[in-house]
Design an enzyme around this catalytic site. Structure first.
Site, mmCIF file in Angstrom:
data_model
loop_
_atom_site.group_PDB
_atom_site.id
_atom_site.type_symbol
_atom_site.label_atom_id
_atom_site.label_comp_id
_atom_site.label_asym_id
_atom_site.label_seq_id
_atom_site.Cartn_x
_atom_site.Cartn_y
_atom_site.Cartn_z
ATOM 1 N N CYS A 2 3.860 -7.293 17.824
ATOM 2 C CA CYS A 2 2.855 -7.128 18.866
ATOM 3 C C CYS A 2 1.513 -7.527 18.271
ATOM 4 O O CYS A 2 1.417 -7.857 17.089
ATOM 5 C CB CYS A 2 2.808 -5.685 19.351
ATOM 6 S SG CYS A 2 4.317 -5.114 20.168
ATOM 7 N N ARG A 49 2.089 -7.131 23.897
ATOM 8 C CA ARG A 49 3.331 -6.429 23.585
ATOM 9 C C ARG A 49 4.552 -7.334 23.571
ATOM 10 O O ARG A 49 4.769 -8.126 24.493
ATOM 11 C CB ARG A 49 3.572 -5.305 24.599
ATOM 12 C CG ARG A 49 4.751 -4.402 24.211
ATOM 13 C CD ARG A 49 4.997 -3.321 25.226
ATOM 14 N NE ARG A 49 6.029 -2.411 24.736
ATOM 15 C CZ ARG A 49 6.856 -1.730 25.501
ATOM 16 N NH1 ARG A 49 6.785 -1.849 26.819
ATOM 17 N NH2 ARG A 49 7.762 -0.935 24.970
#
Length: 260
Positions: A2, A49
């Site tokens: 991420c 993400r």
């Protein structure tokens, strides 16, 4: 992986091209979701993400139930299920199935010592809205990157150095000695980076950063110890090594998506 980025200050500036650059710079690190959060004055967080665990309820930035703490996090905590049980017995309450919330609740219970509980790779930032302080932490071997810079009284952090390029006052000036070090070692040791105005949070370190005086003083929470701790014959050592390696591989297969 991420991507995380953010800024804190006594009074952070309005949204500008700098924010767009920071958001875009970490986009490649997370294809599944991009979000941001701000308290409107002291802090702004960005997150990109790549979803591995808790696909439906693991979005970030994530706030705790009280609203006091907010986290952005990059990495994976392999022992999060065991820690979740441990923290629940200590009074923690969970609203998601994510390892992110395990870090957040662990920090509420234990403060910086939560880092010693975490078996995994991580770089994260937790904002405490009550004390107006930012907590930064990085995993033991520095697998996950975490860089920072301070310009005009504003503290910035990010998973990638490119996130700083649109900040007013950023020169992009290189450090020749750092390039020499990289050529010799294949890495930048400690806090060193290729840019004069940027630093890295060292591996196995954490730091508190306050809005009024955003200085970074990393504190080490773990160090690799060399030397003989005990004796064992070769056969027993090989058996133990195989057991440890098997356990390490198995715990890394925890995921809500297919893994290879």
């Amino acid at each position: 992986m991420c991507g995380i980025a953010g800024m804190i200050g006594a009074d952070i500036p309005p949204v500008s091209a700098r924010d767009t650059q920071m958001r875009d710079a970490i986009h490649y690190r997370g294809r599944d979701d991009q979000r941001e959060w701000s308290d409107g004055r002291h802090v702004r967080f960005f997150h990109a993400r790549l979803s591995i665990i808790a696909l439906d309820d693991g979005a970030q930035p994530m706030r705790d139930s009280s609203g006091r703490y907010t986290i952005v996090y990059n990495g994976e905590i392999y022992n999060y299920l065991e820690l979740k049980d441990q923290y629940r017995k200590a009074g923690a309450q969970f609203q998601s199935a994510s390892d992110t919330e395990v870090i957040l609740e662990g920090f509420k219970l234990k403060g910086p010592s939560v880092c010693s509980d975490l078996n995994g790779m991580f770089a994260f930032a937790i904002w405490d809205s009550h004390d107006r302080v930012l907590f930064l932490a990085r995993d033991r071997l520095g697998k996950k990157p975490l860089f920072w810079t301070k310009l005009d009284g504003i503290f910035y952090f990010a998973s990638t150095l490119e996130a700083f390029s649109a900040i007013p006052g950023w020169t992009g000036r290189l450090v020749p000695a750092a390039l020499d070090m990289f050529a010799r070692l294949g890495a930048f040791p400690g806090e060193l980076t290729v840019y004069e105005q940027a630093r890295a949070l060292p591996a196995a370190s954490f730091a508190f950063v306050r809005t009024e005086k955003p200085d970074v003083r990393p504190q080490c929470y773990w160090a690799l110890r060399f030397g003989t701790k005990r004796s064992a014959d070769l056969s027993d050592a090989c058996d133990e090594y195989e057991a440890l390696l098997t356990e390490a591989v198995c715990i890394r297969l925890r995921a809500d998506v297919p893994v290879a």
